[in-house]
Scaffold this active site. Structure first.
Site, PDB file in Angstrom:
ATOM      1  N   ASP A 256      45.787  35.774  37.073  1.00 21.94           N
ATOM      2  CA  ASP A 256      45.946  36.539  38.340  1.00 21.94           C
ATOM      3  C   ASP A 256      47.116  35.369  39.101  1.00 21.94           C
ATOM      4  OD1 ASP A 256      43.996  38.306  38.378  1.00 21.94           O
ATOM      5  OD2 ASP A 256      42.659  36.552  38.570  1.00 21.94           O
TER       6      ASP A 256
ATOM      7  N   ASN B 121      36.919  30.914  47.872  1.00 16.42           N
ATOM      8  CA  ASN B 121      35.559  30.784  49.006  1.00 16.42           C
ATOM      9  C   ASN B 121      34.926  31.242  48.537  1.00 16.42           C
ATOM     10  OD1 ASN B 121      34.696  32.711  51.389  1.00 16.42           O
ATOM     11  ND2 ASN B 121      34.818  33.958  50.321  1.00 16.42           N
TER      12      ASN B 121
END
Length: 287
Positions: free
Chosen positions: A53, A174
């Site tokens: 990623d 998050n």
């Protein structure tokens, strides 16, 4: 999907990834498709990312700007964004080349800039696929962050920092900070305080059409602004951070074999290692 020109981007400092990239360039060449390695040009039809990623995050801003579809092939540590497994890469590419239509996920990006509190001077904007984070230095006291959504005052956070995440980024920092998982194709921005002083300070979902303005209140020393894991700026008391939805999304080519929830189940180990459970036909008839 008509493909004549492809960019292949690799995770750096990995001989194995470089070997696979050279092999892939030859594979495209045998099919008469022009390929450039570790270059991104607006004329390209597809960008293939070999890595994890982090590699995809590195190219997301330029791919979004040029509206290049991105296929992520997982050769790294994480695979929320790089959906195609290494051993599926050529099968996925063959499917892509032969398909008339390909499912694209439109992932919203964030545009961030800051305004100096004393001069009113605004910085250049930068793009983020995952998140924009305001965070204090580790040894300092909590900071106070006054926050608006559009022109409406939200609250003043007392916390170690504040995360402004896209749905794509909801499974990154998050999630570690206690924020919600948000479906990747929704148009929303997640506000999640980091280690807030008050228990009542909870994550908030905002309409992505609203600009978020955050002011760092005194007393405060220098505070870091981190964009997709990279230190972008340091701000000080009374400076403002402006975050809004970017003009263009990132286009991600969906894996032909994996759904969004399939990836979540595997990466987050939801329900153990079980496979898909299809909806019963007697219920499908009423869908």
């Amino acid at each position: 999907m008509k493909i004549t020109y492809v960019g292949v981007v690799t995770r750096p400092n990995s001989p194995e990834v470089e070997r696979i990239a050279q092999e892939m360039v030859a594979w495209f060449g045998r099919r008469g498709i022009r390929t450039d390695l570790n270059r991104i040009e607006p004329e390209m039809d597809l960008l293939v990312v070999l890595g994890g990623d982090g590699t995809l995050l590195h190219v997301a801003a330029k791919a979004s700007r040029y509206q290049l579809p991105v296929m992520g092939i997982h050769l790294g540590h994480l695979g929320f964004l790089t959906e195609v497994a290494a051993d599926e890469r050529y099968q996925a590419l063959e499917t892509l080349l032969s398909a008339d239509q390909v499912r694209m996920e439109r992932r919203i990006m964030l545009s961030a800039a800051y305004v100096q509190g004393t001069t009113g001077k605004k910085s250049a904007s930068v793009l983020a696929l995952n998140e924009v984070v305001i965070v204090k230095k580790s040894t300092e006291a909590m900071i106070r962050l006054r926050c608006w959504a559009g022109r409406e005052y939200v609250t003043t956070y007392r916390a170690d920092g504040l995360i402004m995440a896209t749905p794509t980024g909801s499974t990154a920092y998050n999630l570690s900070a206690g924020g919600p998982v948000v479906h990747a194709e929704l148009s929303t921005i997640v506000l999640t305080p980091i280690c807030p002083f008050m228990l009542e300070s909870r994550p908030v979902l905002l309409d992505a059409r609203q600009r978020i303005t955050t002011q760092l209140l005194a007393p405060a020393g220098e505070v870091k602004v981190i964009v997709d894991g990279k230190l972008q700026w340091t701000i000080t008391e009374n400076d403002y951070l402006l975050v809004k939805k970017a003009a263009k999304p990132l286009l991600i080519v969906s894996s032909p074999w994996k759904s969004y929830f399939n990836i979540l189940r595997n990466k987050l180990n939801w329900g153990g290692a079980g496979g898909d459970v299809p909806l019963p036909e007697k219920v499908c008839r009423h869908c």
